[in-house]
Design a protein around this motif. Sequence first.
Motif, PDB file in Angstrom:
ATOM      1  N   GLU A 239      -5.317  -1.681  -9.760  1.00  0.00           N
ATOM      2  CA  GLU A 239      -3.984  -1.918  -9.224  1.00  0.00           C
ATOM      3  C   GLU A 239      -3.232  -0.598  -9.032  1.00  0.00           C
ATOM      4  O   GLU A 239      -2.476  -0.436  -8.054  1.00  0.00           O
ATOM      5  N   ARG A 240      -3.443   0.362  -9.930  1.00  0.00           N
ATOM      6  CA  ARG A 240      -2.817   1.672  -9.729  1.00  0.00           C
ATOM      7  C   ARG A 240      -3.368   2.322  -8.455  1.00  0.00           C
ATOM      8  O   ARG A 240      -2.624   2.945  -7.689  1.00  0.00           O
ATOM      9  N   ALA A 241      -4.677   2.155  -8.232  1.00  0.00           N
ATOM     10  CA  ALA A 241      -5.289   2.738  -7.031  1.00  0.00           C
ATOM     11  C   ALA A 241      -4.725   2.089  -5.767  1.00  0.00           C
ATOM     12  O   ALA A 241      -4.462   2.767  -4.764  1.00  0.00           O
ATOM     13  N   ILE A 242      -4.525   0.794  -5.810  1.00  0.00           N
ATOM     14  CA  ILE A 242      -3.968   0.099  -4.643  1.00  0.00           C
ATOM     15  C   ILE A 242      -2.549   0.589  -4.345  1.00  0.00           C
ATOM     16  O   ILE A 242      -2.188   0.859  -3.183  1.00  0.00           O
ATOM     17  N   LEU A 243      -1.721   0.692  -5.385  1.00  0.00           N
ATOM     18  CA  LEU A 243      -0.353   1.170  -5.181  1.00  0.00           C
ATOM     19  C   LEU A 243      -0.333   2.602  -4.653  1.00  0.00           C
ATOM     20  O   LEU A 243       0.494   2.952  -3.795  1.00  0.00           O
ATOM     21  N   TYR A 244      -1.256   3.440  -5.155  1.00  0.00           N
ATOM     22  CA  TYR A 244      -1.311   4.819  -4.685  1.00  0.00           C
ATOM     23  C   TYR A 244      -1.679   4.868  -3.206  1.00  0.00           C
ATOM     24  O   TYR A 244      -1.053   5.600  -2.421  1.00  0.00           O
ATOM     25  N   MET A 245      -2.722   4.083  -2.825  1.00  0.00           N
ATOM     26  CA  MET A 245      -3.129   4.089  -1.424  1.00  0.00           C
ATOM     27  C   MET A 245      -2.032   3.540  -0.510  1.00  0.00           C
ATOM     28  O   MET A 245      -1.831   4.038   0.610  1.00  0.00           O
ATOM     29  N   ARG A 246      -1.306   2.524  -1.007  1.00  0.00           N
ATOM     30  CA  ARG A 246      -0.294   1.889  -0.152  1.00  0.00           C
ATOM     31  C   ARG A 246       0.960   2.761  -0.014  1.00  0.00           C
ATOM     32  O   ARG A 246       1.488   2.939   1.097  1.00  0.00           O
ATOM     33  N   PHE A 247       1.460   3.303  -1.124  1.00  0.00           N
ATOM     34  CA  PHE A 247       2.766   3.959  -1.095  1.00  0.00           C
ATOM     35  C   PHE A 247       2.704   5.491  -1.045  1.00  0.00           C
ATOM     36  O   PHE A 247       3.699   6.121  -0.704  1.00  0.00           O
ATOM     37  N   PHE A 248       1.563   6.079  -1.372  1.00  0.00           N
ATOM     38  CA  PHE A 248       1.475   7.530  -1.327  1.00  0.00           C
ATOM     39  C   PHE A 248       0.596   8.010  -0.167  1.00  0.00           C
ATOM     40  O   PHE A 248       0.842   9.072   0.390  1.00  0.00           O
ATOM     41  N   GLU A 249      -0.431   7.222   0.150  1.00  0.00           N
ATOM     42  CA  GLU A 249      -1.269   7.586   1.288  1.00  0.00           C
ATOM     43  C   GLU A 249      -0.919   6.786   2.537  1.00  0.00           C
ATOM     44  O   GLU A 249      -1.510   6.986   3.596  1.00  0.00           O
ATOM     45  N   ASP A 250       0.044   5.862   2.390  1.00  0.00           N
ATOM     46  CA  ASP A 250       0.574   5.092   3.520  1.00  0.00           C
ATOM     47  C   ASP A 250      -0.532   4.318   4.253  1.00  0.00           C
ATOM     48  O   ASP A 250      -0.532   4.204   5.484  1.00  0.00           O
ATOM     49  N   MET A 251      -1.478   3.772   3.492  1.00  0.00           N
ATOM     50  CA  MET A 251      -2.555   2.969   4.082  1.00  0.00           C
ATOM     51  C   MET A 251      -2.088   1.533   4.238  1.00  0.00           C
ATOM     52  O   MET A 251      -1.313   1.018   3.437  1.00  0.00           O
ATOM     53  N   THR A 252      -2.552   0.862   5.274  1.00  0.00           N
ATOM     54  CA  THR A 252      -2.213  -0.541   5.487  1.00  0.00           C
ATOM     55  C   THR A 252      -2.986  -1.408   4.508  1.00  0.00           C
ATOM     56  O   THR A 252      -3.990  -0.989   3.923  1.00  0.00           O
ATOM     57  N   GLN A 253      -2.519  -2.629   4.339  1.00  0.00           N
ATOM     58  CA  GLN A 253      -3.208  -3.551   3.444  1.00  0.00           C
ATOM     59  C   GLN A 253      -4.615  -3.863   3.952  1.00  0.00           C
ATOM     60  O   GLN A 253      -5.563  -4.016   3.160  1.00  0.00           O
ATOM     61  N   THR A 254      -4.780  -3.943   5.252  1.00  0.00           N
ATOM     62  CA  THR A 254      -6.107  -4.214   5.820  1.00  0.00           C
ATOM     63  C   THR A 254      -7.068  -3.071   5.512  1.00  0.00           C
ATOM     64  O   THR A 254      -8.238  -3.288   5.139  1.00  0.00           O
ATOM     65  N   ARG A 255      -6.588  -1.838   5.647  1.00  0.00           N
ATOM     66  CA  ARG A 255      -7.426  -0.679   5.346  1.00  0.00           C
ATOM     67  C   ARG A 255      -7.808  -0.659   3.868  1.00  0.00           C
ATOM     68  O   ARG A 255      -8.957  -0.370   3.508  1.00  0.00           O
ATOM     69  N   ILE A 256      -6.835  -0.970   2.996  1.00  0.00           N
ATOM     70  CA  ILE A 256      -7.116  -0.995   1.555  1.00  0.00           C
ATOM     71  C   ILE A 256      -8.161  -2.072   1.242  1.00  0.00           C
ATOM     72  O   ILE A 256      -9.085  -1.880   0.438  1.00  0.00           O
TER      73      ILE A 256
END
Length: 304
Positions: A239-256
């Motif tokens: 879950e920390r990795a998901i939040l990092y990818m979403r809010f710090f790397e600005d990745m879309t949910q589909t990409r994640i």
Amino acid sequence: MPSDLSTNRPDKPVSTETAVRPDSSALPAAHAKHSHDDAPDAAAAFARLAELEDGPERDAVRDELVTVWLPMAHRIAGRFRDRGESVEDLRQVAAMGLVKAVDRYDPSRGAFESYAVPTITGEVKRHFRDRMWALRVPRRVQELRNKVRLARRDLTLNPGSPEPTMAEIAAHTGLTEDEVGAGMEAMESFSTLSLDAELASAEDNYSLADTLGAVDSSYELVVDREAAREGLRRLPERERAILYMRFFEDMTQTRIADVLGISQMHVSRLISRSCARVRDEAMGGQQQQPPAGRPDADGRTRAA
């Protein structure tokens, strides 16, 4: 500035600019020679006013009494000149006090002047107290200010006298030094300085507003980050990795979802649950559990 000179008789306004009518029978003949005197002989007119019932005749006597005593009211108003208020406005306020004095005066209790002078003076002082202070201060502090101001004036009457100390003012007035300090601070509160006013010592046209600090928006961000830090640390690694990818790397949910090999809906639920958990811990609440009958982070359905 008030212009209505009505008193506790609102239906009977009195004009303070009218002159005594030459043919008036309301005042005795002696009034003619006193028309420009501060203290006209009006005892007979006041006695007559007290005997008359409400009506045109009483109103005429009342108006003429106000007119002949108006110079006294103007004289009292003149004592308060050079205090930040126009003389005309002060005269209007003094006239209001005079009207109140005429309406409330009892001829059996002494001379009118001894009653009118404190009444008019009090009205003018009340005007300064209630309307002229740019920064509203308690009445007790206003009284301290007046005592300190008068004491400073008395202690510097002799030419070349040094500025009195707080201890000297306290000894002169009988106040404590703390009270003297409060009075001296209040002396600076009677009027305010515009924030656009240029500083006397400034060479580059700096104004007072230029010296004032501004709120740093980063302060709130620091507080929010520190409040969320511990909650983020307690999240599971995925879950920390998901939040990092979403809010710090600005990745879309589909990409994640493609990176982790899960569905986009699953990513959405994990983000929502993680944010709610961190928010609750930061606010001092308890971790929210997924509602019954809905899948949790691992895709299992919780029993109702």
